[in-house]
Write an enzyme that holds these catalytic residues in place. Structure first.
Site, mmCIF file in Angstrom:
data_model
loop_
_atom_site.group_PDB
_atom_site.id
_atom_site.type_symbol
_atom_site.label_atom_id
_atom_site.label_comp_id
_atom_site.label_asym_id
_atom_site.label_seq_id
_atom_site.Cartn_x
_atom_site.Cartn_y
_atom_site.Cartn_z
ATOM 1 N N LYS A 22 23.097 58.389 25.214
ATOM 2 C CA LYS A 22 24.493 58.029 25.527
ATOM 3 C C LYS A 22 24.682 57.962 27.034
ATOM 4 O O LYS A 22 25.222 56.987 27.567
ATOM 5 C CB LYS A 22 25.450 59.053 24.947
ATOM 6 N N ASN A 23 24.201 58.981 27.747
ATOM 7 C CA ASN A 23 24.505 59.057 29.185
ATOM 8 C C ASN A 23 23.703 58.082 30.018
ATOM 9 O O ASN A 23 24.013 57.835 31.174
ATOM 10 C CB ASN A 23 24.343 60.491 29.682
ATOM 11 N N ARG A 92 35.565 59.647 30.697
ATOM 12 C CA ARG A 92 35.487 59.770 32.156
ATOM 13 C C ARG A 92 34.500 58.777 32.744
ATOM 14 O O ARG A 92 34.661 58.326 33.876
ATOM 15 C CB ARG A 92 35.038 61.173 32.558
ATOM 16 N N CYS A 116 39.445 67.869 31.490
ATOM 17 C CA CYS A 116 38.443 67.917 30.441
ATOM 18 C C CYS A 116 38.527 69.307 29.831
ATOM 19 O O CYS A 116 38.957 70.258 30.459
ATOM 20 C CB CYS A 116 37.079 67.674 31.095
ATOM 21 N N ARG A 121 36.914 68.331 36.452
ATOM 22 C CA ARG A 121 35.840 67.353 36.625
ATOM 23 C C ARG A 121 36.202 66.475 37.830
ATOM 24 O O ARG A 121 36.636 65.358 37.699
ATOM 25 C CB ARG A 121 35.674 66.512 35.366
ATOM 26 N N PRO A 122 36.063 66.985 39.050
ATOM 27 C CA PRO A 122 36.497 66.223 40.235
ATOM 28 C C PRO A 122 35.685 64.944 40.410
ATOM 29 O O PRO A 122 34.584 64.810 39.874
ATOM 30 C CB PRO A 122 36.230 67.198 41.384
ATOM 31 N N ASP A 124 35.694 63.649 43.747
ATOM 32 C CA ASP A 124 35.752 63.528 45.212
ATOM 33 C C ASP A 124 34.480 62.909 45.798
ATOM 34 O O ASP A 124 34.546 62.123 46.753
ATOM 35 C CB ASP A 124 36.025 64.895 45.848
ATOM 36 N N LEU A 125 33.320 63.214 45.195
ATOM 37 C CA LEU A 125 32.070 62.675 45.752
ATOM 38 C C LEU A 125 31.961 61.169 45.513
ATOM 39 O O LEU A 125 31.439 60.425 46.352
ATOM 40 C CB LEU A 125 30.872 63.403 45.145
ATOM 41 N N ASP A 304 24.435 70.454 28.794
ATOM 42 C CA ASP A 304 24.887 69.807 27.555
ATOM 43 C C ASP A 304 24.254 70.392 26.299
ATOM 44 O O ASP A 304 24.613 69.992 25.191
ATOM 45 C CB ASP A 304 24.599 68.295 27.607
ATOM 46 N N ARG A 396 31.622 60.916 19.646
ATOM 47 C CA ARG A 396 31.504 60.279 20.967
ATOM 48 C C ARG A 396 30.045 60.178 21.382
ATOM 49 O O ARG A 396 29.642 59.232 22.053
ATOM 50 C CB ARG A 396 32.252 61.112 22.024
HETATM 51 C C1 EPZ Z 1 27.333 63.877 33.575
HETATM 52 O O1 EPZ Z 1 28.700 64.133 33.859
HETATM 53 C C2 EPZ Z 1 27.237 63.798 32.059
HETATM 54 N N1 EPZ Z 1 28.058 62.695 31.574
HETATM 55 C C3 EPZ Z 1 27.697 65.110 31.420
HETATM 56 O O2 EPZ Z 1 27.467 65.006 30.019
HETATM 57 C C4 EPZ Z 1 26.847 66.245 31.972
HETATM 58 O O3 EPZ Z 1 27.343 67.470 31.461
HETATM 59 C C5 EPZ Z 1 26.904 66.260 33.510
HETATM 60 O O4 EPZ Z 1 26.512 64.965 34.041
HETATM 61 C C6 EPZ Z 1 25.987 67.308 34.118
HETATM 62 O O5 EPZ Z 1 24.678 67.049 33.757
HETATM 63 C C7 EPZ Z 1 27.571 61.432 31.671
HETATM 64 O O6 EPZ Z 1 26.469 61.209 32.139
HETATM 65 C C8 EPZ Z 1 28.468 60.348 31.166
HETATM 66 P P1 EPZ Z 1 28.251 65.663 37.445
HETATM 67 P P2 EPZ Z 1 29.226 64.002 35.391
HETATM 68 O O7 EPZ Z 1 28.951 64.757 38.382
HETATM 69 O O8 EPZ Z 1 28.509 62.912 36.070
HETATM 70 C C9 EPZ Z 1 30.644 68.494 40.365
HETATM 71 C C10 EPZ Z 1 28.025 65.054 27.744
HETATM 72 O O9 EPZ Z 1 28.261 66.027 27.016
HETATM 73 N N2 EPZ Z 1 31.231 67.269 40.931
HETATM 74 O O10 EPZ Z 1 26.749 65.678 37.440
HETATM 75 O O11 EPZ Z 1 30.696 63.964 35.370
HETATM 76 C C11 EPZ Z 1 31.135 68.779 38.947
HETATM 77 O O12 EPZ Z 1 32.351 69.499 38.978
HETATM 78 C C12 EPZ Z 1 28.605 64.997 29.143
HETATM 79 O O13 EPZ Z 1 27.278 64.086 27.434
HETATM 80 C C13 EPZ Z 1 32.018 67.366 42.081
HETATM 81 O O14 EPZ Z 1 32.237 68.445 42.609
HETATM 82 O O15 EPZ Z 1 28.758 65.401 35.981
HETATM 83 C C14 EPZ Z 1 30.000 69.599 38.363
HETATM 84 O O16 EPZ Z 1 30.170 70.964 38.723
HETATM 85 C C15 EPZ Z 1 29.561 66.160 29.394
HETATM 86 N N3 EPZ Z 1 32.543 66.227 42.611
HETATM 87 C C16 EPZ Z 1 28.762 69.062 39.081
HETATM 88 O O17 EPZ Z 1 29.242 68.306 40.201
HETATM 89 C C17 EPZ Z 1 32.303 64.990 42.062
HETATM 90 O O18 EPZ Z 1 32.790 63.977 42.616
HETATM 91 C C18 EPZ Z 1 27.913 68.138 38.236
HETATM 92 O O19 EPZ Z 1 28.783 67.157 37.686
HETATM 93 C C19 EPZ Z 1 31.493 64.913 40.897
HETATM 94 C C20 EPZ Z 1 30.957 66.070 40.357
#
Ligand code: EPZ
Length: 420
Positions: A22-23, A92, A116, A121-122, A124-125, A304, A396
């Site tokens: 999915k991801n 998202r 969420c 789920r920021p 900002d990056l 996950d 989903r």
């Molecule tokens: C991806 O979400 C996955 N979703 C999530 O899977 C997965 O849990 C997550 O990566 C972590 O591996 C998809 O790929 C669609 P991140 P993502 O940005 O990209 C922080 C599932 O169940 N962060 O890697 O949103 C954030 O808060 C889903 O399939 C910032 O601070 O996760 C977290 O602590 C749930 N600022 C860390 O980074 C930002 O701009 C990692 O989040 C973005 C993220």
């Protein structure tokens, strides 16, 4: 609204084919906005998120068809550069259209994702990266407005390893003018998959699979095709489900190297695991040893599948600690498991699961995609019937989960319900 009814006591055995990731699919689909043409994505899972993303792209002018797990996307006639809230609130990953739209069309209007169930789920990056590439970003009425005539190559360092931000900024940088260096980039298999796709489309990227990506921007890209990698999270879920029921199961169409952390933990718990190039077989004859896990970015144990591990440890001979360094509040499934009789204590960023309590079926509520999977698995080892409500969460990210589990001998059925 659907619910699952699971009757405990079955032992899983047999062979099951794992779907495409999915991801990875959700990262591959928006690449069609970077070039005009027909894209074919093989091994695409037929789940709710892929369908939602297809509808989002459709309202932007993309024509799509998903048949027998082959998704074709025709981006010849893009008519909108907007991702409305109605789609983003459901998923998202809709924000993934932001980078490609700004890079190719110089503008985008994308709803800010909402919250969420497992915490903030920021994004900002995502926004800082685009600003560093030269985009002008404003937030107005819950929407991100991004504009830039031509993105300019830069050096961007991710404060934290972010899958989504890496995917978005990578898709923007490939059409920027000049060289971009991304440091502390995520390198999950799903990020590697999209980088490979972009190279097939004519992008110039080096360092794929490492935290440092070097991108030489190009003026244009072309359509390409790809076979989506197997879903390592679905695979991990099924491995744990087999172990929980003292089963003997072979997963086909998997990439064992993506599962190294999970397999090591399963072996520590007492499972016997063997693998070939594209399959993994697991067997378990006893209750598991208590094994602690700490969820962190790849190649560590994935966040996950931490809820599923908690369900497994309900059977352990002792106490196991589960920590999540990515989402410290991703323990919404705990109160639901406690309704089945689980003995779990939670704190800031961790849960301690004490095995051995007797588990009896009850009605439980899904709170997010992976939490709902852990509830289904818990129902398989609880006495009697467990009703899992709101399985739209599970749909989903899992393609026909009840059919796959039934084929392995689980006693599970889907029913319509007015209950919410
Ligand atoms: C991806 O979400 C996955 N979703 C999530 O899977 C997965 O849990 C997550 O990566 C972590 O591996 C998809 O790929 C669609 P991140 P993502 O940005 O990209 C922080 C599932 O169940 N962060 O890697 O949103 C954030 O808060 C889903 O399939 C910032 O601070 O996760 C977290 O602590 C749930 N600022 C860390 O980074 C930002 O701009 C990692 O989040 C973005 C993220």
């Amino acid at each position: 609204m659907d619910k699952f009814i699971v009757t405990g006591g079955s032992r899983l055995s047999g062979t099951v084919s794992i779907s495409g990731a999915k991801n990875a699919s959700l990262a591959l689909m928006p690449t069609c906005l970077l070039a005009s043409g027909v894209f074919t994505l093989h091994n695409t899972p037929n789940n709710r998120d892929v369908h939602t993303f297809s509808l989002l792209l459709e309202q932007m002018g993309v024509q799509w068809k998903l048949e027998k797990n082959v998704l074709t996307l025709d981006s010849t006639n893009i008519t909108s550069h907007e991702a409305p809230y109605e789609y983003v609130k459901q998923m998202r990953a809709s924000i993934y259209v932001l980078g490609p739209l700004v890079a190719r069309y110089g503008e985008a209007m994308v709803s800010l994702p909402g919250g969420c169930n497992f915490g903030p789920r920021p994004v900002d990056l995502h926004l800082k990266g685009l600003e560093k590439l030269g985009a002008e970003i404003t937030i107005e009425s819950g929407y991100i407005h991004a504009k830039c005539k031509r993105l300019q190559g830069t050096h961007f360092h991710f404060d934290v390893s972010s899958v989504g931000a890496t995917v978005n900024i990578l898709m923007a940088a490939v059409l920027a003018h000049g060289q971009t260096t991304l440091t502390n980039a995520a390198f999950e298999p799903e990020v590697i998959a999209i980088a490979d796709m972009l190279v097939d489309m004519g992008a110039q990227i080096s360092g794929i699979g490492t935290p440092t990506l070097e991108i030489q921007g190009v003026d244009a890209l072309h359509a390409a095709n790809q076979t989506t990698i197997p879903d390592r999270i679905e695979a991990g879920t099924f491995l744990i489900a087999a172990a929980m029921t003292k089963g003997n199961v072979t997963l086909e169409n998997v990439q064992p190297s993506h599962l190294a952390a999970e397999i090591q933990k399963l072996e520590e718990a007492g499972c016997v695991v063997t693998a070939t190039e594209n399959s993994v077989t697991i067997s378990m004859d006893d209750d598991p040893q208590p094994v602690d896990i700490t969820a962190a970015p790849y190649p560590a144990y994935p966040t996950d599948t931490q809820a599923q591990w908690a369900a497994f440890m309900m059977k352990c001979k002792g106490a196991a600690t589960i920590k999540d360094t990515i989402y410290p509040t991703r323990f919404g499934y705990v109160p639901e498991l406690q309704r089945l009789g689980a003995d779990i204590e939670t704190g800031d960023g961790y849960a301690i699961v004490r095995g051995g309590s007797s588990l009896t079926g009850a009605t439980v509520m899904s709170s997010d995609l992976r939490a709902s999977a852990s509830l289904v698995m818990a129902g398989m080892i609880a006495e009697g019937e467990t009703e899992i409500l709101r399985v739209y969460h599970l749909d989903r990210g899992y393609e026909g989960m009840e059919h796959k589990l039934t084929s392995l001998g689980a006693n599970i059925r889907r029913e319509q319900t007015e209950e919410f």
